[in-house]
Write a protein that holds these residues in place. Sequence first.
Motif, PDB file in Angstrom:
ATOM      1  N   LYS A  25      51.051  38.350  49.077  1.00  0.00           N
ATOM      2  CA  LYS A  25      51.221  39.528  48.217  1.00  0.00           C
ATOM      3  C   LYS A  25      51.064  40.831  49.022  1.00  0.00           C
ATOM      4  CE  LYS A  25      48.048  40.366  44.750  1.00  0.00           C
ATOM      5  NZ  LYS A  25      47.727  41.786  44.567  1.00  0.00           N
ATOM      6  N   SER A  98      47.592  47.926  44.406  1.00  0.00           N
ATOM      7  CA  SER A  98      48.258  48.047  45.712  1.00  0.00           C
ATOM      8  C   SER A  98      49.489  48.915  45.587  1.00  0.00           C
ATOM      9  CB  SER A  98      48.696  46.667  46.231  1.00  0.00           C
ATOM     10  OG  SER A  98      47.584  45.860  46.477  1.00  0.00           O
ATOM     11  N   ARG A 101      48.374  52.663  44.973  1.00  0.00           N
ATOM     12  CA  ARG A 101      47.690  53.324  46.098  1.00  0.00           C
ATOM     13  C   ARG A 101      48.618  53.481  47.302  1.00  0.00           C
ATOM     14  NH1 ARG A 101      42.382  49.938  44.961  1.00  0.00           N
ATOM     15  NH2 ARG A 101      41.376  51.314  43.462  1.00  0.00           N
ATOM     16  N   ARG A 129      39.976  57.773  46.100  1.00  0.00           N
ATOM     17  CA  ARG A 129      39.986  57.334  47.492  1.00  0.00           C
ATOM     18  C   ARG A 129      41.327  57.605  48.193  1.00  0.00           C
ATOM     19  NH1 ARG A 129      38.494  51.160  46.661  1.00  0.00           N
ATOM     20  NH2 ARG A 129      36.862  52.169  45.471  1.00  0.00           N
ATOM     21  N   ALA A 168      35.708  50.653  52.824  1.00  0.00           N
ATOM     22  CA  ALA A 168      36.584  49.851  53.675  1.00  0.00           C
ATOM     23  C   ALA A 168      37.705  49.347  52.789  1.00  0.00           C
ATOM     24  CB  ALA A 168      35.801  48.678  54.260  1.00  0.00           C
ATOM     25  N   SER A 169      38.898  49.928  52.905  1.00  0.00           N
ATOM     26  CA  SER A 169      40.010  49.536  52.047  1.00  0.00           C
ATOM     27  C   SER A 169      41.324  49.562  52.810  1.00  0.00           C
ATOM     28  CB  SER A 169      40.102  50.475  50.839  1.00  0.00           C
ATOM     29  OG  SER A 169      41.380  50.381  50.244  1.00  0.00           O
ATOM     30  N   ALA A 170      41.971  48.406  52.862  1.00  0.00           N
ATOM     31  CA  ALA A 170      43.263  48.323  53.554  1.00  0.00           C
ATOM     32  C   ALA A 170      44.338  49.073  52.790  1.00  0.00           C
ATOM     33  CB  ALA A 170      43.662  46.862  53.704  1.00  0.00           C
ATOM     34  N   GLN A 171      44.157  49.175  51.478  1.00  0.00           N
ATOM     35  CA  GLN A 171      45.152  49.919  50.688  1.00  0.00           C
ATOM     36  C   GLN A 171      45.096  51.396  51.063  1.00  0.00           C
ATOM     37  OE1 GLN A 171      44.124  48.976  46.654  1.00  0.00           O
ATOM     38  NE2 GLN A 171      44.965  46.911  46.786  1.00  0.00           N
ATOM     39  N   ARG A 196      42.174  44.348  56.648  1.00  0.00           N
ATOM     40  CA  ARG A 196      43.438  43.667  56.949  1.00  0.00           C
ATOM     41  C   ARG A 196      44.448  44.658  57.530  1.00  0.00           C
ATOM     42  NH1 ARG A 196      44.634  41.309  51.055  1.00  0.00           N
ATOM     43  NH2 ARG A 196      42.385  41.171  51.106  1.00  0.00           N
ATOM     44  N   ASP A 317      38.832  39.218  48.128  1.00  0.00           N
ATOM     45  CA  ASP A 317      39.659  38.592  47.085  1.00  0.00           C
ATOM     46  C   ASP A 317      39.281  37.133  46.816  1.00  0.00           C
ATOM     47  OD1 ASP A 317      41.054  40.941  46.757  1.00  0.00           O
ATOM     48  OD2 ASP A 317      42.726  40.334  48.033  1.00  0.00           O
ATOM     49  N   GLU A 340      32.376  46.751  45.603  1.00  0.00           N
ATOM     50  CA  GLU A 340      33.816  46.921  45.345  1.00  0.00           C
ATOM     51  C   GLU A 340      34.340  45.935  44.283  1.00  0.00           C
ATOM     52  OE1 GLU A 340      36.819  48.739  46.423  1.00  0.00           O
ATOM     53  OE2 GLU A 340      35.167  50.128  46.563  1.00  0.00           O
ATOM     54  N   LYS A 344      37.640  46.044  40.783  1.00  0.00           N
ATOM     55  CA  LYS A 344      38.908  45.332  40.976  1.00  0.00           C
ATOM     56  C   LYS A 344      39.615  45.236  39.615  1.00  0.00           C
ATOM     57  CE  LYS A 344      38.731  44.558  45.407  1.00  0.00           C
ATOM     58  NZ  LYS A 344      39.726  45.187  46.282  1.00  0.00           N
ATOM     59  N   ARG A 390      42.616  36.620  39.415  1.00  0.00           N
ATOM     60  CA  ARG A 390      41.730  35.800  40.261  1.00  0.00           C
ATOM     61  C   ARG A 390      40.600  35.150  39.452  1.00  0.00           C
ATOM     62  NH1 ARG A 390      44.305  36.497  45.012  1.00  0.00           N
ATOM     63  NH2 ARG A 390      44.908  38.627  45.515  1.00  0.00           N
TER      64      ARG A 390
HETATM   65  C1  S3P Z   1      44.720  44.657  49.581  1.00  0.00           C
HETATM   66  C2  S3P Z   1      43.482  45.122  49.914  1.00  0.00           C
HETATM   67  C3  S3P Z   1      42.284  44.805  49.133  1.00  0.00           C
HETATM   68  C4  S3P Z   1      42.511  43.593  48.255  1.00  0.00           C
HETATM   69  C5  S3P Z   1      43.781  43.666  47.483  1.00  0.00           C
HETATM   70  C6  S3P Z   1      44.959  43.769  48.432  1.00  0.00           C
HETATM   71  C7  S3P Z   1      45.862  45.070  50.413  1.00  0.00           C
HETATM   72  O1  S3P Z   1      41.978  45.895  48.315  1.00  0.00           O
HETATM   73  O2  S3P Z   1      41.425  43.432  47.376  1.00  0.00           O
HETATM   74  O3  S3P Z   1      43.952  42.521  46.689  1.00  0.00           O
HETATM   75  O4  S3P Z   1      46.950  44.487  50.297  1.00  0.00           O
HETATM   76  O5  S3P Z   1      45.685  45.991  51.207  1.00  0.00           O
HETATM   77  P1  S3P Z   1      41.150  47.161  48.865  1.00  0.00           P
HETATM   78  O6  S3P Z   1      42.010  47.838  49.855  1.00  0.00           O
HETATM   79  O7  S3P Z   1      40.911  48.002  47.645  1.00  0.00           O
HETATM   80  O8  S3P Z   1      39.903  46.581  49.425  1.00  0.00           O
END
Ligand code: S3P
Length: 431
Positions: A25, A98, A101, A129, A168-171, A196, A317, A340, A344, A390
């Motif tokens: 995803k 996702s 953001r 954020r 800490a957020s990859a989004q 990630r 996740d 965090e 969700k 989930r």
């Molecule tokens: C994701 C980052 C995570 C994760 C989400 C997908 C992404 O969220 O929980 O399901 O694809 O970058 P956060 O960036 O809010 O931690």
Amino acid sequence: MTDSSTATVRPARSVRGVVRIPGDKSISHRYAMLAAIADGTSRFHNFSAARDCFSTLDCMRALGRSWKRAENGAIEVQGRGAQLSAPSERLNCGNSGSTMRMLSGILAGQQFESEMFGDESLSRRPMARIMAPLSQMGARIESRDGGRPPLKVRGGSLKAIHYKPEVASAQVKSCVLFAGLLADGETMVEEPIRTRDHGELALHAFGAEVGRSGNTAHIRGGQKLTAIEAHVPGDLSSAAFFLCAAALFPDSQITMPGILMNPTRARLLDILIRMGLKVSVAHLEEHHGELVGAIEAQGGTWKGGVISGADTAALIDEIPVLAATAPYTENGLEVRDAKELRVKESDRIAAVAANLRKMGAEVEERPDGMRIPGRQHLQGAELDSFSDHRIAMAFAIAALRADGQSTIIGADAAGVSYPGFFEELETVAGR
Ligand code: S3P
């Protein structure tokens, strides 16, 4: 989403077989967005089946970029460069944080105003954020209640920033890097904990140079993207449900080919091995910078443990399914540093605790985590998905080792990330 759907899960004696997991995803969202602002037609095989990713594709269509499913099942996205068309209506992000953001980063660099909205769950999620860095870059963003959707984004010329997100957020990281691609100068994102890196890898796959030093990713604005043809690896976060199912029964054996092995996600496997699952990975390959491999897992002793700090961020996740199956461990599970989880798709700490209690389990809920003792016997019960994919799937797995059958109200939520999950689970559950 029809939340009236109910799934029944009967106890199992083992799980055995081969599971083909749909495309990741996180990667699918990013590929769809970047394809839309690249030049040319991109083609994605094994694109995620998740409803969330179709929310992204439909937003890109509303922004003037068509997509279609080709005869061989691949998703084709027509790119026409970085400047999108002003949408004629509000952009519907559905349940997908996702989408909202990360798309914000692209909308911030457009010469028009647009508005994104989502369903009830998304309307509660924090957006400050991404509003903070995008405002610093020069976009004007309005929200409801100090940072909740809907979001109105008035884009324009952006300037590069050096941003240090608090969470800490990859989004957030991807959002700022996408905006950075459209900005003047070199944008940097310095993360508190490395998250990630699919955004960086996807940008690179489409031809942009993205640098990294330590926990800082940086991108030079004004780079052009070129369409790609890619195979999306199977989603490890979806595979996690079957891995935890295998962990519940000593004679389980599950094989899942073509699963994402990106090191920023595969910490899950280290933790599962530490908790007692027997895991091996074969046929490692790399596709557009993403590692892929075939996972084979066998049940052993499901021991439990502690998840904290950077592990919590890396497994955010997968914590719902680890926690839902924790009462069956030898030593229980403690989850720390997971505040965090409360913001969700649902408050996942409260949702896990509520469902476990309905099954008769003891669980200690904390502001930023939980402690679940091991060696518990659970009863089948009527459980709630809390409209959260989930949670629906995590409790389908917990139900496999309960006494008596369980029903999951709002099970259709699973389609947000994994349509067909319940049917797939039935094919491997041995009774
Ligand atoms: C994701 C980052 C995570 C994760 C989400 C997908 C992404 O969220 O929980 O399901 O694809 O970058 P956060 O960036 O809010 O931690």
